[in-house]
Design a protein around this motif. Sequence first.
Motif, mmCIF file in Angstrom:
data_model
loop_
_atom_site.group_PDB
_atom_site.id
_atom_site.type_symbol
_atom_site.label_atom_id
_atom_site.label_comp_id
_atom_site.label_asym_id
_atom_site.label_seq_id
_atom_site.Cartn_x
_atom_site.Cartn_y
_atom_site.Cartn_z
ATOM 1 N N SER A 274 -29.381 -13.983 42.074
ATOM 2 C CA SER A 274 -29.497 -15.308 42.681
ATOM 3 C C SER A 274 -28.539 -15.503 43.855
ATOM 4 O O SER A 274 -28.728 -16.405 44.670
ATOM 5 C CB SER A 274 -29.249 -16.398 41.636
ATOM 6 O OG SER A 274 -27.876 -16.501 41.301
ATOM 7 N N LEU A 275 -27.515 -14.663 43.940
ATOM 8 C CA LEU A 275 -26.523 -14.823 45.005
ATOM 9 C C LEU A 275 -27.087 -14.529 46.382
ATOM 10 O O LEU A 275 -26.624 -15.095 47.375
ATOM 11 C CB LEU A 275 -25.313 -13.911 44.733
ATOM 12 C CG LEU A 275 -24.572 -14.121 43.411
ATOM 13 C CD1 LEU A 275 -23.394 -13.158 43.317
ATOM 14 C CD2 LEU A 275 -24.099 -15.562 43.280
ATOM 15 N N LEU B 231 -22.220 -18.814 41.716
ATOM 16 C CA LEU B 231 -22.765 -18.958 40.368
ATOM 17 C C LEU B 231 -22.090 -18.018 39.376
ATOM 18 O O LEU B 231 -22.031 -18.312 38.181
ATOM 19 C CB LEU B 231 -24.283 -18.723 40.385
ATOM 20 C CG LEU B 231 -25.036 -19.054 39.086
ATOM 21 C CD1 LEU B 231 -24.755 -20.484 38.632
ATOM 22 C CD2 LEU B 231 -26.533 -18.832 39.265
ATOM 23 N N VAL B 232 -21.573 -16.900 39.853
ATOM 24 C CA VAL B 232 -20.814 -16.026 38.963
ATOM 25 C C VAL B 232 -19.558 -16.746 38.481
ATOM 26 O O VAL B 232 -19.239 -16.748 37.288
ATOM 27 C CB VAL B 232 -20.454 -14.701 39.665
ATOM 28 C CG1 VAL B 232 -19.479 -13.891 38.791
ATOM 29 C CG2 VAL B 232 -21.698 -13.881 39.946
ATOM 30 N N ASP B 233 -18.831 -17.378 39.416
ATOM 31 C CA ASP B 233 -17.621 -18.116 39.052
ATOM 32 C C ASP B 233 -17.944 -19.264 38.097
ATOM 33 O O ASP B 233 -17.221 -19.496 37.112
ATOM 34 C CB ASP B 233 -16.942 -18.657 40.307
ATOM 35 C CG ASP B 233 -16.499 -17.553 41.242
ATOM 36 O OD1 ASP B 233 -15.598 -16.788 40.860
ATOM 37 O OD2 ASP B 233 -17.059 -17.440 42.344
ATOM 38 N N ALA B 234 -19.036 -19.983 38.381
ATOM 39 C CA ALA B 234 -19.437 -21.082 37.510
ATOM 40 C C ALA B 234 -19.804 -20.570 36.122
ATOM 41 O O ALA B 234 -19.500 -21.214 35.105
ATOM 42 C CB ALA B 234 -20.613 -21.840 38.120
ATOM 43 N N PHE C 243 -34.449 -25.734 39.844
ATOM 44 C CA PHE C 243 -34.677 -25.317 38.464
ATOM 45 C C PHE C 243 -34.123 -23.922 38.174
ATOM 46 O O PHE C 243 -33.729 -23.621 37.050
ATOM 47 C CB PHE C 243 -36.170 -25.359 38.122
ATOM 48 C CG PHE C 243 -36.594 -26.639 37.444
ATOM 49 C CD1 PHE C 243 -35.750 -27.300 36.571
ATOM 50 C CD2 PHE C 243 -37.849 -27.176 37.672
ATOM 51 C CE1 PHE C 243 -36.136 -28.476 35.935
ATOM 52 C CE2 PHE C 243 -38.248 -28.353 37.048
ATOM 53 C CZ PHE C 243 -37.388 -28.997 36.179
ATOM 54 N N VAL C 244 -34.112 -23.042 39.190
ATOM 55 C CA VAL C 244 -33.583 -21.701 38.960
ATOM 56 C C VAL C 244 -32.133 -21.781 38.512
ATOM 57 O O VAL C 244 -31.733 -21.175 37.511
ATOM 58 C CB VAL C 244 -33.710 -20.833 40.235
ATOM 59 C CG1 VAL C 244 -32.844 -19.579 40.101
ATOM 60 C CG2 VAL C 244 -35.153 -20.425 40.464
ATOM 61 N N GLY C 245 -31.324 -22.546 39.238
ATOM 62 C CA GLY C 245 -29.921 -22.688 38.885
ATOM 63 C C GLY C 245 -29.722 -23.334 37.532
ATOM 64 O O GLY C 245 -28.863 -22.915 36.744
ATOM 65 N N SER D 109 -39.925 -13.520 42.041
ATOM 66 C CA SER D 109 -39.265 -12.573 41.138
ATOM 67 C C SER D 109 -37.977 -13.166 40.576
ATOM 68 O O SER D 109 -37.613 -12.891 39.422
ATOM 69 C CB SER D 109 -38.965 -11.259 41.868
ATOM 70 O OG SER D 109 -38.002 -11.444 42.904
ATOM 71 N N LEU D 110 -37.272 -13.990 41.362
ATOM 72 C CA LEU D 110 -36.064 -14.634 40.859
ATOM 73 C C LEU D 110 -36.417 -15.740 39.871
ATOM 74 O O LEU D 110 -35.738 -15.913 38.837
ATOM 75 C CB LEU D 110 -35.239 -15.205 42.014
ATOM 76 C CG LEU D 110 -33.951 -15.933 41.594
ATOM 77 C CD1 LEU D 110 -33.014 -14.993 40.858
ATOM 78 C CD2 LEU D 110 -33.261 -16.542 42.815
ATOM 79 N N ILE D 111 -37.465 -16.483 40.178
ATOM 80 C CA ILE D 111 -37.930 -17.515 39.246
ATOM 81 C C ILE D 111 -38.274 -16.875 37.905
ATOM 82 O O ILE D 111 -37.912 -17.386 36.840
ATOM 83 C CB ILE D 111 -39.151 -18.256 39.821
ATOM 84 C CG1 ILE D 111 -38.756 -19.029 41.096
ATOM 85 C CG2 ILE D 111 -39.737 -19.219 38.786
ATOM 86 C CD1 ILE D 111 -39.936 -19.628 41.835
ATOM 87 N N LEU D 112 -38.953 -15.724 37.955
ATOM 88 C CA LEU D 112 -39.302 -14.998 36.729
ATOM 89 C C LEU D 112 -38.047 -14.555 35.985
ATOM 90 O O LEU D 112 -37.946 -14.710 34.760
ATOM 91 C CB LEU D 112 -40.174 -13.789 37.063
ATOM 92 C CG LEU D 112 -40.538 -12.880 35.888
ATOM 93 C CD1 LEU D 112 -41.369 -13.633 34.858
ATOM 94 C CD2 LEU D 112 -41.280 -11.640 36.394
ATOM 95 N N ASP D 113 -37.076 -14.006 36.717
ATOM 96 C CA ASP D 113 -35.840 -13.554 36.084
ATOM 97 C C ASP D 113 -35.136 -14.700 35.364
ATOM 98 O O ASP D 113 -34.622 -14.541 34.254
ATOM 99 C CB ASP D 113 -34.896 -12.958 37.128
ATOM 100 C CG ASP D 113 -35.282 -11.549 37.530
ATOM 101 O OD1 ASP D 113 -36.200 -10.987 36.913
ATOM 102 O OD2 ASP D 113 -34.660 -11.016 38.470
ATOM 103 N N ALA D 114 -35.095 -15.875 36.005
ATOM 104 C CA ALA D 114 -34.430 -17.032 35.411
ATOM 105 C C ALA D 114 -35.158 -17.505 34.157
ATOM 106 O O ALA D 114 -34.534 -17.841 33.141
ATOM 107 C CB ALA D 114 -34.336 -18.168 36.433
#
Length: 383
Positions: free
Chosen positions: A306-307, A66-69, A239-241, A315-320
């Motif tokens: 997310s990686l 996802l960093v590259d994307a 949805f996170v992505g 917590s990741l859902i919240l961050d997104a």
Amino acid sequence: MTIWDTPERRALRTAVEDFTRAEITPHLPQWEDDGELPRELHRIAAEAGFLAIGFAEEVGGDGGDLVDASISTEAVLAAGGSTGLQASLFTHGIAVPHIIASGDDALIDRYVRPTLAGEMIGSLGITEPGAGSDVASLRTRAVRDGDHYVVNGAKTFITSGVRADFVTTAVRTGDDGHSGISLLVIDKDSAGFTVSQRLSKMGWHCSDTAELSFDDVRVPAENLVGEENGGFYLVMQQFVGERLALAVQSYATAQRALDLAVAYARERDTFGRPLITRQVIRHKLVEMHSRTEAARALTRRAVERSLDTPKTDPSLILDAVVAKNQSVACVEHVVHEAVQIFGGMGYMRESEIDRHYRDARILGIGGGATEVMKDLAAKLLGY
């Protein structure tokens, strides 16, 4: 050096910017007028190695994460691309992840690989006239009939729905609510499947958007993605992505709008002096810069997390969610101020900033409306 600035990723950024300037930017005004991108662009981008960044090579992708994307998205916007271009050329970013996550090799071979090779175009069909962010309320019905499902219903606001060869479609196979939803891959040439309307929009003019109709469409049962009535989980998982991708598009658009505004303020003379010498303009630019930097930092932190964090981690859902809302608020402010700095020229269709101003408005609606995101964040925070 950070993970965003390694030699390999600097080279990627440069390559994508060069590709955008050569293959996209000169043609974008015409594609805006046409209302869609040429199918050939998908193949050209695939051959250049940029269409499927972030997808594993095992499923036909170009590799990377996802960093590259995200770097690719930043580069496209920095070189004069648009979020409408992103939405259309990279619609597979929301059309095929569910298929990949299901691990169904037959579906991956039939739909994912040719799409990532630029040979097919896929789209995602979730939104309906009566159900948008409230996915659990969708009404399109699929009834099992032997080796097929019979689908009836309608979808609307479907990105790339006019050009798509297939639609990964959310359908109701069970009772009301989230537990009765499944995903089916439906081929565009299926009998009873029609593009009932090409939709005209405020922005994203180069991205075709459609209303779809299903009238007793027979879909092979083998086109079921994952388990029957397990579609809601697959949709939520992706949805996170999608939200992080929209957050990246938002701050990258803000950065491009800021760069355009700074360049214009330097060259534009008013009352005998460059516009940028005016204190009020410099203060606007500083505020635009500050908000863009904050949105980028917040989003990049979430992307990095997310990686190695499960997509179902609250917590990741919240961050997104927070990253998306913060970046959307940023871009809405920055494009508004950029148009103001451009003055009358900013209101002209010939100016690039006009496109970014129009395109930015959808970012707070797609992938979950800002208000829905705030409510979700409140629940995750325990408020």
